[in-house]
Design a protein around this motif. Structure first.
Motif, PDB file in Angstrom:
ATOM      1  N   ASP A 151       0.818  -1.346   0.138  1.00  0.00           N
ATOM      2  CA  ASP A 151      -0.141  -0.190   0.380  1.00  0.00           C
ATOM      3  C   ASP A 151       0.788   1.388   0.211  1.00  0.00           C
ATOM      4  O   ASP A 151       1.897   1.402   0.512  1.00  0.00           O
ATOM      5  CB  ASP A 151      -0.966  -0.090   1.630  1.00  0.00           C
ATOM      6  CG  ASP A 151      -2.081  -0.925   1.280  1.00  0.00           C
ATOM      7  OD1 ASP A 151      -2.419  -1.399   0.419  1.00  0.00           O
ATOM      8  OD2 ASP A 151      -2.821  -0.964   2.338  1.00  0.00           O
ATOM      9  N   VAL A 152      -0.041   2.677  -0.638  1.00  0.00           N
ATOM     10  CA  VAL A 152       1.079   3.729  -0.072  1.00  0.00           C
ATOM     11  C   VAL A 152      -0.052   4.464   0.684  1.00  0.00           C
ATOM     12  O   VAL A 152      -0.816   4.493   1.164  1.00  0.00           O
ATOM     13  CB  VAL A 152       0.817   4.431  -1.525  1.00  0.00           C
ATOM     14  CG1 VAL A 152      -0.193   4.224  -2.438  1.00  0.00           C
ATOM     15  CG2 VAL A 152       1.393   5.954  -1.065  1.00  0.00           C
ATOM     16  N   PHE A 153       0.677   5.202   1.569  1.00  0.00           N
ATOM     17  CA  PHE A 153       0.113   5.972   2.935  1.00  0.00           C
ATOM     18  C   PHE A 153       0.401   7.299   3.151  1.00  0.00           C
ATOM     19  O   PHE A 153       2.122   8.012   1.890  1.00  0.00           O
ATOM     20  CB  PHE A 153       0.982   5.257   4.572  1.00  0.00           C
ATOM     21  CG  PHE A 153       0.522   6.011   5.370  1.00  0.00           C
ATOM     22  CD1 PHE A 153      -0.769   5.924   5.277  1.00  0.00           C
ATOM     23  CD2 PHE A 153       1.426   7.185   5.912  1.00  0.00           C
ATOM     24  CE1 PHE A 153      -0.650   6.817   6.743  1.00  0.00           C
ATOM     25  CE2 PHE A 153       1.304   7.924   6.586  1.00  0.00           C
ATOM     26  CZ  PHE A 153       0.383   7.640   7.831  1.00  0.00           C
ATOM     27  N   VAL A 154      -0.578   8.579   2.751  1.00  0.00           N
ATOM     28  CA  VAL A 154      -0.138   9.591   2.711  1.00  0.00           C
ATOM     29  C   VAL A 154      -0.250   9.712   3.801  1.00  0.00           C
ATOM     30  O   VAL A 154      -1.827  10.222   4.302  1.00  0.00           O
ATOM     31  CB  VAL A 154      -2.208  10.740   1.562  1.00  0.00           C
ATOM     32  CG1 VAL A 154      -1.266  11.429   1.834  1.00  0.00           C
ATOM     33  CG2 VAL A 154      -1.439   9.198   0.374  1.00  0.00           C
ATOM     34  N   ALA A 155       0.807  11.194   4.282  1.00  0.00           N
ATOM     35  CA  ALA A 155       0.447  11.598   5.535  1.00  0.00           C
ATOM     36  C   ALA A 155       0.178  12.785   5.463  1.00  0.00           C
ATOM     37  O   ALA A 155       0.367  13.821   4.804  1.00  0.00           O
ATOM     38  CB  ALA A 155       2.383  11.818   5.883  1.00  0.00           C
ATOM     39  N   VAL A 199       5.350   5.884   0.484  1.00  0.00           N
ATOM     40  CA  VAL A 199       5.144   7.042   1.114  1.00  0.00           C
ATOM     41  C   VAL A 199       4.655   8.454   0.572  1.00  0.00           C
ATOM     42  O   VAL A 199       6.294   8.727   0.394  1.00  0.00           O
ATOM     43  CB  VAL A 199       5.748   7.265   2.896  1.00  0.00           C
ATOM     44  CG1 VAL A 199       5.770   5.697   3.678  1.00  0.00           C
ATOM     45  CG2 VAL A 199       6.907   7.287   2.551  1.00  0.00           C
ATOM     46  N   ILE A 200       3.472   9.034   0.792  1.00  0.00           N
ATOM     47  CA  ILE A 200       3.579  10.380   0.815  1.00  0.00           C
ATOM     48  C   ILE A 200       3.960  11.643   1.590  1.00  0.00           C
ATOM     49  O   ILE A 200       3.022  11.608   2.437  1.00  0.00           O
ATOM     50  CB  ILE A 200       2.116  10.974  -0.322  1.00  0.00           C
ATOM     51  CG1 ILE A 200       2.408   9.437  -1.026  1.00  0.00           C
ATOM     52  CG2 ILE A 200       2.387  12.155  -1.109  1.00  0.00           C
ATOM     53  CD1 ILE A 200       3.012   9.484  -2.283  1.00  0.00           C
ATOM     54  N   VAL A 201       4.579  12.562   1.760  1.00  0.00           N
ATOM     55  CA  VAL A 201       5.303  13.193   2.542  1.00  0.00           C
ATOM     56  C   VAL A 201       5.280  14.685   2.096  1.00  0.00           C
ATOM     57  O   VAL A 201       5.723  15.063   1.332  1.00  0.00           O
ATOM     58  CB  VAL A 201       6.661  12.525   3.758  1.00  0.00           C
ATOM     59  CG1 VAL A 201       5.982  11.327   4.132  1.00  0.00           C
ATOM     60  CG2 VAL A 201       7.637  12.515   2.546  1.00  0.00           C
ATOM     61  N   GLU A 202       4.526  15.501   3.047  1.00  0.00           N
ATOM     62  CA  GLU A 202       5.245  17.259   3.057  1.00  0.00           C
ATOM     63  C   GLU A 202       7.268  17.196   3.334  1.00  0.00           C
ATOM     64  O   GLU A 202       7.411  17.919   3.458  1.00  0.00           O
ATOM     65  CB  GLU A 202       4.047  17.820   3.724  1.00  0.00           C
ATOM     66  CG  GLU A 202       3.083  17.677   3.423  1.00  0.00           C
ATOM     67  CD  GLU A 202       1.719  19.146   3.828  1.00  0.00           C
ATOM     68  OE1 GLU A 202       2.582  19.810   4.871  1.00  0.00           O
ATOM     69  OE2 GLU A 202       0.895  18.623   3.472  1.00  0.00           O
ATOM     70  N   ASN A 203       7.211  16.640   4.991  1.00  0.00           N
ATOM     71  CA  ASN A 203       8.207  16.963   5.307  1.00  0.00           C
ATOM     72  C   ASN A 203       9.201  14.947   5.551  1.00  0.00           C
ATOM     73  O   ASN A 203       8.121  14.194   5.585  1.00  0.00           O
ATOM     74  CB  ASN A 203       8.340  17.190   7.137  1.00  0.00           C
ATOM     75  CG  ASN A 203       7.692  18.660   6.717  1.00  0.00           C
ATOM     76  OD1 ASN A 203       7.411  19.491   5.528  1.00  0.00           O
ATOM     77  ND2 ASN A 203       6.215  18.576   8.031  1.00  0.00           N
ATOM     78  N   LEU A 204       9.993  14.982   4.470  1.00  0.00           N
ATOM     79  CA  LEU A 204      10.892  13.997   4.383  1.00  0.00           C
ATOM     80  C   LEU A 204      11.065  13.896   5.798  1.00  0.00           C
ATOM     81  O   LEU A 204      12.125  14.706   6.481  1.00  0.00           O
ATOM     82  CB  LEU A 204      11.835  14.184   3.609  1.00  0.00           C
ATOM     83  CG  LEU A 204      12.819  13.264   3.259  1.00  0.00           C
ATOM     84  CD1 LEU A 204      11.579  11.974   2.188  1.00  0.00           C
ATOM     85  CD2 LEU A 204      13.624  12.947   2.086  1.00  0.00           C
TER      86      LEU A 204
END
Length: 488
Positions: A38-42, A65-70
């Motif tokens: 799965d892909v997780f969107v933070a 994972v999809i992030v705004e802050n690595l």
């Protein structure tokens, strides 16, 4: 399964660590739901930050994972995608994942402070009655043609929206009518959807607990029309001073409706009574079971929308005349012996409450008292509380201030906020009873023959939320039972 690179189509990427040539089973923004591949969107939120749950999502099997802050530390074999806005990314990813279902049907969005649920629900009824497979996404319910799906939010999250739109497409649905809330626009829940048209109902005081100012609230709503395509239409209430503002920058075709201003879809109220409304719409007379000026606007909006979508005018007028009202929206019944009328309405904003009370006052006879039961919700905009109490006590003979959905707030504190709005000349008209059931009983007990009881604020809701727990509570059932007992 889909490739991550395909799911990310149109998403603005700032940085990618790892490969986007990986197969994805599902998309989640709740780490507890994540499983293998799965892909997780933070998502960043007011109360929670999804970035805190990245490790948990990976532990549960997330491969991307999809992030705004690595994160400071990255784990091998996990793809990290950095985006500017994870809410917007989720919406675009959801649309791609379900193969952009909104493009395969005529999706109409309805936004405004009041009237969204009524307008979408009436449009659903109208198109169903005209023989079309129709979908509905509203505060009350989600309908996939005739299949009912429960809902908790005015505008669901993007994954839920696109999932249901995909189900509608697969079921052969032709048209879908959807409520679009300011929260939904602000949080990018409708980003990436293809709207064939939009409807603006009205704008008044609401959600200022979430939006910093009325201007911000208005501008968020306006964004919906700004983003409509040139092939879409924008139907707006020209009598509302914010109507022209809503559509001033839209690329869509603009069409106004009004009762007081000359425009494309012109209406006039000829009769207004408890039996219904007699209207003249673009020169044609129309009788509807719905009541009040606010419903006249709703009728004009659905008429304009149906005609713009290609339905024949006379068929639309005939079908509207047979439509029933919407649950919890000016829903009423009258007792046989005492002729007491009880009205249930969702009015939970100052403008909506004022509209309902003015409608009742325009219809009722001088020997009928108007008794209003009203409260305000907890954990919501506190500034409207004194205004609601002022409107209720100014336009009613008697008012009982009571609990609505206190949520995590002290109901007595909410009522003190409301009491502050009662003007000195109206003190004797009002009383405060914290317990909602007792307040409704009191209203029934003090009602005399021919009186009218308005129970406002909760409408279709069948619960009362107290300290995070939803308790069974249905205003309509309560008042019906109490009045029937008094009739015996």
């Amino acid at each position: 399964m889909m490739q991550l690179k395909d799911i990310l189509y149109k998403v603005s990427l700032e940085k990618v660590i790892g490969s986007t040539d990986v197969s994805i089973e599902n998309i989640h923004f709740d780490s507890r739901s994540v499983a293998g591949n799965d892909v997780f969107v933070a998502l960043t939120g007011v109360q929670m930050d999804g970035h805190e749950y990245i490790d948990k999502a990976i532990e549960n099997g997330a491969t991307a994972v999809i992030v705004e802050n690595l994160p400071v530390t990255q784990i091998n074999k996990v793809t990290y995608v950095v985006v500017d806005n994870s809410h917007k990314a989720l919406a675009l990813m959801a649309a791609n994942f379900y193969d952009n279902p909104s493009a395969d049907l005529k999706l109409i969005g309805v936004t405004g402070t009041n009237g969204k649920t009524t307008t979408t629900s009436l449009l659903y009824q109208l198109f169903k009655n005209c023989g079309y497979k129709t979908g509905l996404i509203s505060t009350v319910e989600i309908l996939i043609d005739e299949v009912v799906v429960p809902t908790k939010h005015t505008t669901p999250d993007p994954l839920t929206i696109n999932k249901h739109l995909a189900s509608m497409r697969d079921a052969g649905v032709d048209y879908c009518f959807m409520e679009v809330s300011s929260h939904g626009i602000s949080q990018e829940r409708v980003t990436g959807l293809h709207f064939a048209g939009g409807i603006f109902t009205n704008l008044s005081h609401d959600h200022l607990d979430y939006h910093n100012s009325f201007k911000e609230y208005r501008d968020v709503k306006k964004r919906f029309f700004d983003e409509l395509a040139t092939c879409a239409f924008a139907i707006y209430n020209k009598d509302d001073k914010n109507g022209p503002v809503m559509v001033q920058n839209t690329k869509a075709r603009k069409l106004g409706y009004a009762l007081k201003t000359y425009t494309d879809y012109q209406g006039n109220i000829l009769e207004n009574q408890f039996g219904g409304l007699l209207l003249k719409v673009n020169g044609q007379e129309l009788w509807t079971k719905m009541i009040g000026e606010f419903n006249a606007y709703n009728v004009l909006a659905i008429y304009a929308c149906a005609v713009e979508l290609g339905l024949e005018e006379l068929e639309v007028l005939e079908t509207i005349s047979k439509l029933d009202g919407v649950s919890g929206r000016f829903q009423y019944f009258t007792t046989k012996a005492q002729n007491i009328t009880a009205i249930i309405d969702y009015a939970h904003t100052p403008d909506a409450l004022k509209n309902v009370l003015q409608t009742i006052n325009a219809i009722r006879t001088k020997n009928a008292q108007l008794i209003t039961v009203v409260g305000c919700g907890g954990d919501r905009d506190t500034s409207k509380r004194p205004i609601m109490a002022d409107i209720a006590t100014s336009l009613s003979n008697k008012v009982i201030l009571t609990s609505d959905n206190p949520r995590t707030e002290d109901p007595e504190a909410i009522l003190k906020d409301m009491e502050a709005g009662v003007q000195p000349q109206n003190f004797q008209k009002s009383m405060t009873i914290v317990n909602r059931e007792q307040a409704i009983k009191t209203a029934a007990n003090i009602a005399n023959k021919n009186d009218i009881i308005l129970i406002a604020g909760k409408g279709h809701e069948t619960y009362q939320e107290i300290n995070g727990v939803r308790h069974d509570f249905d205003d309509r059932k309560k008042i019906t039972t109490i009045l029937n007992q008094l009739e015996k």
